[in-house]
Design a protein around this motif. Sequence first.
Motif, PDB file in Angstrom:
ATOM      1  N   THR A  44      -6.158 -13.100 -64.565  1.00 40.76           N
ATOM      2  CA  THR A  44      -7.468 -13.720 -64.376  1.00 40.76           C
ATOM      3  C   THR A  44      -8.283 -12.943 -63.349  1.00 40.76           C
ATOM      4  O   THR A  44      -9.489 -12.728 -63.523  1.00 40.76           O
ATOM      5  CB  THR A  44      -7.302 -15.177 -63.916  1.00 40.76           C
ATOM      6  OG1 THR A  44      -6.666 -15.905 -64.960  1.00 40.76           O
ATOM      7  CG2 THR A  44      -8.629 -15.811 -63.580  1.00 40.76           C
ATOM      8  N   ASP A  70     -10.746 -15.677 -70.872  1.00 39.86           N
ATOM      9  CA  ASP A  70      -9.624 -16.050 -70.007  1.00 39.86           C
ATOM     10  C   ASP A  70      -8.957 -17.319 -70.505  1.00 39.86           C
ATOM     11  O   ASP A  70      -9.439 -18.417 -70.277  1.00 39.86           O
ATOM     12  CB  ASP A  70     -10.118 -16.251 -68.568  1.00 39.86           C
ATOM     13  CG  ASP A  70      -8.955 -16.458 -67.608  1.00 39.86           C
ATOM     14  OD1 ASP A  70      -7.815 -16.133 -67.999  1.00 39.86           O
ATOM     15  OD2 ASP A  70      -9.181 -16.925 -66.486  1.00 39.86           O
ATOM     16  N   GLU A  71      -7.823 -17.149 -71.161  1.00 34.73           N
ATOM     17  CA  GLU A  71      -7.045 -18.300 -71.662  1.00 34.73           C
ATOM     18  C   GLU A  71      -7.948 -19.337 -72.288  1.00 34.73           C
ATOM     19  O   GLU A  71      -7.923 -20.518 -71.917  1.00 34.73           O
ATOM     20  CB  GLU A  71      -6.249 -18.940 -70.523  1.00 34.73           C
ATOM     21  CG  GLU A  71      -5.309 -17.963 -69.881  1.00 34.73           C
ATOM     22  CD  GLU A  71      -4.251 -18.670 -69.040  1.00 34.73           C
ATOM     23  OE1 GLU A  71      -3.955 -19.835 -69.334  1.00 34.73           O
ATOM     24  OE2 GLU A  71      -3.721 -18.027 -68.126  1.00 34.73           O
TER      25      GLU A  71
HETATM   26 MG   LIG Z   1      -5.217 -16.998 -65.059  1.00 38.50          MG
END
Ligand SMILES: [Mg+2]
Lengths: 261, 261, 220, 219, 256
Positions: A45, A175-176
Amino acid sequence: MPEPIIRIDNIVKRYGPLTVLDGLSMEVMPGEKLALIGPSGSGKTTILRILMTLETISDGFIQVDGEQLYHIKKGGSLVPADERHLHKMREKIGMVFQHFNLFPHKCVLDNVTLAPMLTKGMARAAAERRAMELLDMVGMADKAKSMPAQLSGGQKQRVAIARALALSPKIMLFDEVTSALDPELVEEVLNVMRKLAAETDMTMLLVTHEMGFAHDFADRVLFFDRGKIVEEGRPEDIFRHPKQERTQTFLRKIIAAGHRV
Amino acid sequence: MPEPIIRIDNIVKRYGPLTVLDGLSMEVMPGEKLALIGPSGSGKTTILRILMTLETISDGFIQVDGEQLYHIKKGGSLVPADERHLHKMREKIGMVFQHFNLFPHKCVLDNVTLAPMLTKGMARAAAERRAMELLDMVGMADKAKSMPAQLSGGQKQRVAIARALALSPKIMLFDEVTSALDPELVEEVLNVMRKLAAETDMTMLLVTHEMGFAHDFADRVLFFDRGKIVEEGRPEDIFRHPKQERTQTFLRKIIAAGHRV
Amino acid sequence: MEWDWEFVRQIMPTLIEGLKITIIATVLGAAVAAVIGLVFAILRMTAPAPIARATSFAVEFIRGTPLLVQLYFIFYVLPDIGIRLPALVAGVIGLGIHYGTYAAEVYRAGIENVPRGQWEAAKATNLTAPQTWVHVILPQAIPPMIPALANYLIAMFKETPLLSAITVLELMNQAKSIANSNYRYIEPMTLVGVFFLIMSLISVFFLRWLEERYARVEER
Amino acid sequence: MIDWSGYIGLILQGAWVTVQLTLMGSALAVVVAFAAGLGRLSRFMAVRALATTYIEFFRGTSIFVQLFWVYFVLPFAGITLTPLQAGVLALGLNVGAYGAEVVRGAVKAIGREQREACIALNLTRSQAMRHIILPQALPLMLPTFGNNAIELLKGTAVVSLISLTDMTFQAQVVRAQTGSTLIPFATILVLYFVMAWLISLGMRWLERRASRGLEGVRA
Amino acid sequence: DENKLEELKEQGFARIAIANEPPFTAVGADGKVSGAAPDVAREIFKRLGVPDVVASISEYGAMIPGLQAGRHDAITAGLFMKPERCAAVAYSQPILCDAEAFALKKGNPLGLKSYKDIADNPDAKIGAPGGGTEEKLALEAGVPRDRVIVVPDGQSGLKMLQDGRIDVYSLPVLSINDLVSKANDPNIEVVAPVEGAPVYCDGAAFRKGDEALRDAFDVELAKMKESGEFAKIIEPYGFSAKAAMSTTREKLCAAK
Ligand SMILES: [Mg+2]
Ligand SMILES: Nc1ncnc2c1ncn2[C@@H]1O[C@H](COP(=O)(O)OP(=O)(O)OP(=O)(O)O)[C@@H](O)[C@H]1O
Ligand SMILES: Nc1ncnc2c1ncn2[C@@H]1O[C@H](COP(=O)(O)OP(=O)(O)OP(=O)(O)O)[C@@H](O)[C@H]1O
Ligand SMILES: [Mg+2]
């Protein structure tokens, strides 16, 4: 041979006493689809956030689309960039967040049109036309007038993708994007992402724990551990024949936890 | 043949317009280990809360250890019990909650000794001796001086079990004691419960979604749906050869969701 | 008009006298507020419905009307029904009742913020109602209240000049009386301002410390 | 026989002054609350320091002292205000200082995630503030603003002490003329309460309007 | 300044400070300002070409600072001339004269006849308007600060006397009489005049520097005194025109 669109050169990121990235270097070619995988806390991240200029770096250089991201030339030397430079550089980059971060007080359509109108001075009519195309692409055209609170997680995330695309960035960061979703809603978002990967030549960086999807989506997979790239390669190689001990352990755990690869 | 220790007789529980239990009757024998299973909202928690006198009943009678729980005899007729009677009856019953409900301002040891000292007038030394035995039994003796905030969920729940046991109730109620825990912490709590079931002749009522554990733990399993007992029997029978359509569907769904049976 | 240090030196002792009364009024007012607030809070939460509602209305009424007028009322109207309070006492009671309504709100919030599970755990371990209050609820409810209560203490301190309107010789009244006999407002008023500023800067730091110490809810 | 109707008229004149003071004071308070509250969040050290000084000064000294300052001391600096202007200025600046903290708190309560979304969409700081942060922060501010407005209303009574003919002042006049203490004070207590009640009704209405569309976001 | 009168003419009104203490100054049920001092001032300002006066009610103590701060153009409130006040403001020639009086409980239980008596009796509390002449007289006679209760207005003073919070309330004779007659309370009696306290006279007070205005005011005042119009205004209120005409500012300001 084309120039890399992103060139990360020996960057360091510290939070107080904690060094999260310690001399990381990597390059991304234009149009490449990259998947960043690795255990929790490994810094995935952080890399995306640094590229989006949501963090600052403690040391090193980043070049995006031929220009320094965090520095400007001044009298022959590189000095830290000011807000104006960052503003200009952000035009090239878009990001989709794990928790969508839609604007709750604006309807779906306004969420998508807001930035083009404000940052590019687009007229409302043009912005809405383009927004409707994008919403159509992510399958949300019929919800254009809904408020975010009325949407499911998967619908929110699809709107968030449309919103990021509306600025036509050269680089997209994800991000995810499915990990805050109920399991039955993951697929509708992944489908949109697949379409995106197939239909555009945008450069994309994807952080995910969905190994199966990373496999289908990425041209190249980077495996991170403790702020370092431990292993990288084509998805077939990384997932089927990981060379490194750590990669093997990680993949074994993920499979045990029930994620398909 | 011994008398049942709990006899629930045609009880009704309403929340405003919603009738949660509509004429439920059941009996529990002394020393019996009972598992209550069933879909969400079927009234399992409600039964435990009624036995713990955390709720009142709208109609019906409950007898615990030979005495009416919610009523007292007055001039030949049964009238609603006063707080004094309830207080006396609660001595027989202990409960462990899904969210532990430890007293956050007291250390582990004080959490366990508080009630025996206050309600039974135990001396501090005696209460602490007994508390240390119990904490030892749940494997928490070395954390006696820790504050709850410093413990993991599994540790908290083990302390909560010790706290309930410290009053030596005849009946113990467990409401989904593992469902607020991270997966890797579930086992440590279940182990304590297994030991408890094996070593004591307390009567135990357990609400759980862990079918495997219910299978090992219980002498008898009750399957609830919409406030009614749909099916009951020995765990082998209920889990392997459920007779009722609804039980079958429920177990199928649970298995699909990844819980082992 | 020029600032006159000699004059400042001369009036300082008088102002300090006033400051003493101000502090006494604040401390006593706070004590009254703490008790009255508790009474209001308990009545509102546990009394039978009509009393609880009447209390709520009284609290709303007191909060919606100016302290100054309430002070006039206590000082000038109550004697008509035979209640004749010395000025300082009237002032302390006025402050106490007015800020008691704020304290009541803090108490209520503090108590309601103790999770329901705590009440249930107390019941499941068979504690009586008084034991539950003393050993479980209040120890958890009170620490988070302290910063909010301290905040009102400071607010009350700053409202003590109103007592000058009912002849209490506190800081402001002393300053006014100096101004009256010397025809100079600059020095006394500025000094009063400085006194207040100093006291509240001190209390701001004190408050930060209290917040650090007591208001950590995330540990629950 | 006392001419009550005339005296009630006097109190109503005072009530009008009180209303004016409350409205104008609140207007000023809102303006300075936003200026100082946002100033405290500024990137620029000097702006932050200025805003902090203003806030701490006005929260630190009593409204009482501020009023006397504005009324008696400011004229020596060449600024002579009418009692009404002095009252509005003192009340507005005083309550504005409290409001500034409300603004700051509400703006900060709009989480990091919304700010980051704004950066990712390349909005400038002022665009983000104007279009994203403030519209969401406003509903959070309104309840406390309502309380502040009531505090301001109550504060207007203090201006009677600088000879502004507000409601409390007129009650004193009536009392001096008639010798009755109970009636004028009871009357204005009720009037103040009604005004406070109207303010909270109004604020609740505003709150409903401002949070329209946000239903379900904050339960 | 020199042009003050011109400014007032232009503005059309003069801002005066009053105290709402009948019969010196009073505010009627309709909010209209009357009383001997404003009536005289209104008339004189009219003759000077300033058609109206706008009154603001103020505590005695706040009047001089308010005048200095430019909040008022004149004080016409029964603010008696005393040397230190003469030093702070520019007074006109005398207008209203009165002696001091006490209101106290029926039968004068403490036997108080002078400010000195109050000083000598450690139980006696006196009430007086803040910044007024009576407060100063009491302090000068040696009454300690904590037994001189500053009372915001006449009605409060009378109320506090009735409630037993103070033992004596001191105001000029005419004010006390007005107050006590209005209260119509058989338990209150008046001691007038107070022994040892001189007769005081007020004048219209102007800012230092506005002497030109003050002088113009004096000219008209003298004419009115001459013509008898002055007496016609103040005598219905109970004041003696003769008392005002038999003394001068210079005498009163020099008095010790
Ligand atoms: Mg992360
Ligand atoms: N704002 C911050 N302050 C301090 N430490 C931080 C901060 N943000 C991240 N970290 C730390 O940096 C490290 C890397 O975090 P990062 O979020 O990049 O990991 P990740 O690979 O994305 O993990 P995950 O898979 O859990 O999202 C972690 O140890 C994290 O605790
Ligand atoms: N305090 C309450 N007020 C209103 N309804 C309630 C209340 N508590 C429970 N209910 C309702 O009673 C029904 C039964 O709830 P209960 O908690 O007993 O179910 P459960 O079987 O324990 O479910 P779960 O497995 O989700 O814990 C549900 O429909 C629930 O919504
Ligand atoms: Mg349940």
